[in-house]
Design an enzyme around this catalytic site. Structure first.
Site, PDB file in Angstrom:
ATOM      1  N   LYS A 189      -9.141 -15.484  17.264  1.00  0.00           N
ATOM      2  CA  LYS A 189      -8.272 -15.312  16.308  1.00  0.00           C
ATOM      3  C   LYS A 189      -8.562 -16.818  14.985  1.00  0.00           C
ATOM      4  O   LYS A 189      -8.711 -16.097  13.926  1.00  0.00           O
ATOM      5  CB  LYS A 189      -6.667 -15.730  16.665  1.00  0.00           C
ATOM      6  CG  LYS A 189      -6.093 -14.369  17.256  1.00  0.00           C
ATOM      7  CD  LYS A 189      -6.182 -13.447  16.360  1.00  0.00           C
ATOM      8  CE  LYS A 189      -5.252 -12.085  16.886  1.00  0.00           C
ATOM      9  NZ  LYS A 189      -5.189 -10.834  15.827  1.00  0.00           N
TER      10      LYS A 189
ATOM     11  N   ILE B  36       3.613  -4.766  15.267  1.00  0.00           N
ATOM     12  CA  ILE B  36       3.992  -5.325  14.114  1.00  0.00           C
ATOM     13  C   ILE B  36       3.718  -4.215  12.796  1.00  0.00           C
ATOM     14  O   ILE B  36       4.391  -4.027  11.918  1.00  0.00           O
ATOM     15  CB  ILE B  36       3.236  -6.586  13.869  1.00  0.00           C
ATOM     16  CG1 ILE B  36       3.379  -7.503  14.600  1.00  0.00           C
ATOM     17  CG2 ILE B  36       2.972  -7.075  12.345  1.00  0.00           C
ATOM     18  CD1 ILE B  36       2.494  -8.714  14.558  1.00  0.00           C
TER      19      ILE B  36
END
Length: 349
Positions: free
Chosen positions: A165, A18
């Protein structure tokens, strides 16, 4: 050549799938970019990936060594930056014995970057979070998840990665609220990320495509996921960085098309023809997947997602920021085509 006085953006973890696409977009739009690497020996690798994406000049790109597990060099990394896009994630220990081996480094790394950004007078941090911070641990959930949702880390069978996360993103919001001193924050929460692969560093979703193409997955688990193209994930990061209305907001990055792994295999066969002849055509019973996962740690997260509704809404990003993602089929096809190219290159003597 005149000096570039455009804003400097720090992108953490510059070698990642990413991150490279974000750096590509930033350079294309004239920003100066500084990116962190754990190992400075990867500079040429990153430049090679950017060349694959069409970048020919690197005057506006610089590198600095920094590791999320250490305070060293972060003050220097953020110095002079107007924005920080925090993509890097600590390397997870897949054979962890205690889930805190994944949770603590993720939380501490985010806070380390935010403190340095605040102290350096950075305007806004965009944090790359994940769907794992939104749609996990909800039994019998119906309908698409939105940015109002948070994963339930207290639920049974929630994998440590998804806990990490969730806890890291919550810690980021709490820090900005309590200690940010005006530091702005936005988060981008991608679903399964597909799209063009520029090098050997790619996502878990891309790895599953490779296994399908190689015939290593004869049958696939009954998991339904949403997907998104990495180019659209990069676009959304830039919108979250620049648009005033993005401050204080979360954004799900998704094409909002819920597909099974068997659907993904069918798209590969349709788009790649003979190159996808080994793609799977059958599904594994849930009981079999759960049984194998007892002995295979890498399947435990997969087993925890069986039977879950993981559909998402991209309405907020589209309406608030004007974001317009590609279709899941286009994203999956781009992964497949670039993966075939990589596989053929690797077979050359």
């Amino acid at each position: 050549m005149p000096e570039n006085n455009n804003p400097l953006v720090l992108v953490t973890g510059g070698s990642g799938f990413i991150a490279v696409h974000i750096i590509l977009k930033l350079l294309e739009q004239g920003f100066r970019v500084r990116t962190t690497l754990r190992t400075m020996g990867r500079q040429e690798e990153v430049k090679g990936m950017l060349r694959s994406g069409g970048i020919t000049r690197f005057d506006d790109l610089s590198f600095i060594q920094a590791d999320l597990s250490s305070d060293l060099h972060w003050d220097e990394a953020v110095k002079g930056a107007e924005y920080v896009i925090h993509v890097a994630s600590p390397t997870p220990n897949k054979a962890y014995k205690d889930e805190n081996e994944m949770i603590q480094p993720a939380r501490d790394g985010v806070l380390r970057v935010l403190r340095a950004a605040r102290d350096a007078g950075v305007k806004r941090v965009v944090l790359t979070s994940a769907f794992g911070a939104i749609g996990v641990g909800h039994k019998n959930h119906k309908g698409p998840y939105t940015e109002e949702d948070w994963s339930n880390t207290d639920a049974a069978n929630v994998h440590a990665y998804q806990k990490s996360k969730t806890i890291a993103e919550k810690a980021a919001w709490a820090f900005v609220r309590q200690e940010g001193n005006g530091l702005e924050l936005s988060t981008v929460n991608p679903v399964g990320v597909m799209g063009p692969i520029l090098g050997n560093d790619y996502s878990h979703s891309n790895s599953s495509v490779r296994q399908m193409l190689e015939g290593k997955l004869k049958s696939v688990p009954k998991i339904y996921s949403d997907y998104v193209d990495v180019r659209d994930v990069a676009d959304l990061h830039l919108l979250a960085m620049l648009r005033p209305e993005a401050n204080g907001e979360r954004f799900i990055a998704s094409s909002s098309e819920n597909l099974s792994m068997l659907d993904v295999a069918a798209i590969l066969r349709k788009q790649l023809g003979e190159d996808a002849k080994n793609a799977p055509t059958g599904e594994l019973p849930n009981l079999v997947v759960r049984a194998i996962a007892i002995f295979n740690p890498q399947l435990r997260m997969v087993a925890s997602l069986l039977g879950q509704d993981m559909s998402t809404s991209n309405r907020k990003a589209k309406q608030l920021l004007g974001w317009s993602p590609r279709s899941a089929e286009e994203a999956i096809a781009a992964t497949g085509k670039s993966m075939v190219k990589i596989m053929k290159e690797q077979k050359k003597p």
